[in-house]
Enzyme design. Structure first.
Site, mmCIF file in Angstrom:
data_model
loop_
_atom_site.group_PDB
_atom_site.id
_atom_site.type_symbol
_atom_site.label_atom_id
_atom_site.label_comp_id
_atom_site.label_asym_id
_atom_site.label_seq_id
_atom_site.Cartn_x
_atom_site.Cartn_y
_atom_site.Cartn_z
ATOM 1 N N SER A 148 -2.644 8.955 -2.184
ATOM 2 C CA SER A 148 -2.462 7.504 -2.043
ATOM 3 C C SER A 148 -1.249 7.038 -2.864
ATOM 4 O O SER A 148 -0.140 7.508 -2.604
ATOM 5 C CB SER A 148 -3.764 6.799 -2.449
ATOM 6 O OG SER A 148 -3.764 5.463 -2.020
ATOM 7 N N ASP A 224 -9.331 6.288 7.635
ATOM 8 C CA ASP A 224 -8.957 5.776 6.310
ATOM 9 C C ASP A 224 -8.866 4.249 6.380
ATOM 10 O O ASP A 224 -8.132 3.705 7.210
ATOM 11 C CB ASP A 224 -7.595 6.380 5.942
ATOM 12 C CG ASP A 224 -7.169 6.094 4.519
ATOM 13 O OD1 ASP A 224 -7.359 4.960 4.051
ATOM 14 O OD2 ASP A 224 -6.629 7.023 3.898
ATOM 15 N N HIS A 257 -10.523 7.701 3.044
ATOM 16 C CA HIS A 257 -9.563 7.724 1.929
ATOM 17 C C HIS A 257 -10.128 8.413 0.681
ATOM 18 O O HIS A 257 -9.462 8.462 -0.351
ATOM 19 C CB HIS A 257 -9.189 6.279 1.582
ATOM 20 C CG HIS A 257 -7.896 6.119 0.832
ATOM 21 N ND1 HIS A 257 -6.670 6.453 1.362
ATOM 22 C CD2 HIS A 257 -7.620 5.662 -0.432
ATOM 23 C CE1 HIS A 257 -5.708 6.206 0.485
ATOM 24 N NE2 HIS A 257 -6.257 5.741 -0.616
#
Lengths: 278, 278
Positions: A148, A224, A257
């Site tokens: 991320s 995600d 995620h």
């Protein structure tokens, strides 16, 4: 540069260790973790994979939740996990989770109050490897990865320093911070309102301007929750295609995620990096 | 018995899911997690490994920190992770970490105020498997494992119900709660001062009296900070030896009480259970 050992856990025949040290780059005390694979006992230096974590994380997330040590122990790769920002009572902060402590974005801040401590780019590229290579039997063979915000960090740092990293990978990276709310908010605060200054930390811009290539692997979950608004991997894909950049980008149906996604594919990232570290 | 799904994460081709439900046994709302391996898509029921966690833990520790899903997905075994006690504002509690909420010790409490909710033994042995086998494509083929307090729970539950579990394993179990401070404190509170009543929940006593054997595997770190005072695996070893009980107990130099130890050896536990689940 002295460092203080604060924890030790044997893991897959190697050692997970945490250290505290005074960072001259960040102007505060920092913590990092290392996983030392069992091969350090053979007397040869091992290569290192630096792992940059995402928003709100510390050195602990990847070490506790990814299962990275299993294959790192097999392949003889050390794992280096820094924190995600400078920290402390006298370090600037913000009430939101995506700015300030826990959200360093791996840039060198130029704007007050952030410019006093928030130089995560220099910390990751220069100070931390110096400490690691001074204190541990770890070579200058480096790869870099992250998740991320840390995927953005890994990609930009490798693209800006192709001579220092043999390969780069990312899970669910913020592919183009200049084009998403997380990046725009952080870069406005850390780098100022002038958007031209942001491009030095945007993976897509850096690919556009790349003259030396670092092999890159990216994995992205199709479920995600940040995919559309924040991550935008299609921008990375387009930039790489235009430049014929060696990027392998895999999409995975059903994955989100979380570290459950990372754990599922971390083995393939280690084997990817191992190809170039040797 | 209705259950409410509260989270879903794809993991190693299967699914990690958390559920909330009203437990009639514990007289409160409970949360549990399941890992459903990809083999559930083939239309046949899969066997289940129940994992009992240690003091202060919830369903999340094993799912986030052990890496158990990788080999469970390979072998086609569902993982069931209950909480470690009843919980809630109207559930009795204690300020210490080793009594009350987060410390159910997998017994049926007979003493006030604990006897209103603390019936973790019945919850794990009866209510939870009924729910699992009603709502998921999971067979009645069961194995059971756990860590520390949960290692005690797994061993005692398997020893008391050899017809319900095909194998049992434990990491760093409290081997004989009647002979250690954690067990003495909890059993005094939950079961009363009469030590004769404690023996029904002591693995060593249960091995002494066993008439039907469940294959057992135990792993213990030699650098575990609780080894000498609380865990006392030598008592388990002696009981098994005297009875010729099929217990394999492995000691590991350098390993401690943490999930870094569990992650390092969880694969061998899954492969052990798989031998008996088929």
């Amino acid at each position: 540069m002295s460092i203080e050992n604060i924890s030790n856990n044997k893991c897959f025949g190697g050692w997970h260790k945490q250290y505290r040290h005074r960072s001259s780059t960040l102007n505060c005390e920092m913590r990092f973790a290392v996983f030392l694979p069992p091969q350090i006992n053979t007397g040869v230096k091992v290569p290192a994979l630096y792992w940059l974590s995402g928003l709100t994380c510390t050195d602990e997330n990847v070490m506790q939740k990814s299962g990275i040590q299993r294959v790192a122990a097999e392949l003889g790769i050390a794992i280096i996990a820094p924190d995600t920002s400078p920290r402390g009572d006298d370090v600037a902060n913000d009430d939101s989770y995506d700015l300030g402590q826990g959200a360093g974005f791996y840039v060198n801040a130029s704007q007050a109050p952030w410019n006093r401590h928030f130089h995560m780019y220099d910390y990751i590229v220069k100070e931390l490897p110096e400490i690691i290579e001074q204190h541990f039997p770890i070579s200058e063979q480096r790869a870099i990865s992250g998740h991320s915000m840390g995927g953005h960090g890994a990609l930009t740092i490798a693209l800006k320093n192709p001579e220092r990293y043999s390969s780069v990978s990312a899970f669910s990276p913020i592919s183009s911070p200049v084009n998403c709310p997380w990046g725009q908010k952080a870069f406005t605060a850390y780098l100022g309102a002038e958007q031209a200054d942001w491009k030095a930390y945007d993976s897509c811009e850096l690919i556009n301007n790349a003259t030396r290539f670092v092999p890159a692997l990216v994995d992205q979950g199709n479920d995600d929750q940040f995919l559309i608004e924040q991550l935008k991997p299609q921008l990375l894909e387009a930039a790489a295609r235009a430049k014929n950049y060696p990027l392998q980008l895999n999409y995975h149906d059903g994955y989100d995620h979380s570290y459950y996604f990372i754990a599922s594919f971390i083995e393939s990232h280690l084997r990817f990096h191992a190809k170039y570290l040797r």
